[in-house]
Design a protein around this motif. Sequence first.
Motif: not given
Length: 179
Positions: A104-112, A151-155
């Motif tokens: 929700r913060f606009g961060n993008e995560y690529y698969v590992s 990050p753990t705050e990402i729910q």
Amino acid sequence: MSYRSILSKLFLLPSLALGLNLLNAAKFESFILANAAIPDSYISTEQSIRNEQLLAQTVQCVDYLNCNFQSCDRIGSDVICKMLLTANQDTEITVFPSSRAFDRFGNEYYVSEIAVGNSNSSNTNRTAGVVAKDMLQGIGVKLEVIFKEIPTEIQNFTALDIRLDHRNQKLVFRDIIIN
């Protein structure tokens, strides 16, 4: 049990004990519902219901493939998202490392890491390689994508974007709760 039915039970019983009629109890409940903040536990219940509805759906996600989202689960700082894919015809599926998730913060995560059935690919620099798998018509195959160091705050993820094949096709799931 819904938030409204819980409130109804909480406020109806005391009003009966005090001799108030049902109309006054309903007015009191309406006042409380209109002026009270909804607790976080109710919101997470609503999100869980959305995940259950998503789970119950098998949709044709691309012209040759049906998709059933299963879950995204946190294990430490990693998040594993699982889907069940069923081909409408004998085919090969290819999942690309450009698959990603957004918060929700606009961060993008690529698969590992990507796993399709028992074929998987991972890389030490936190990005996965391409995974290809032959599929038989009507036979389900598990797809798992792993995201490292979330990050753990990402729910939840606002979007989960799985890139398929060379034809630029993709699976997109929205508003995914991380269990």
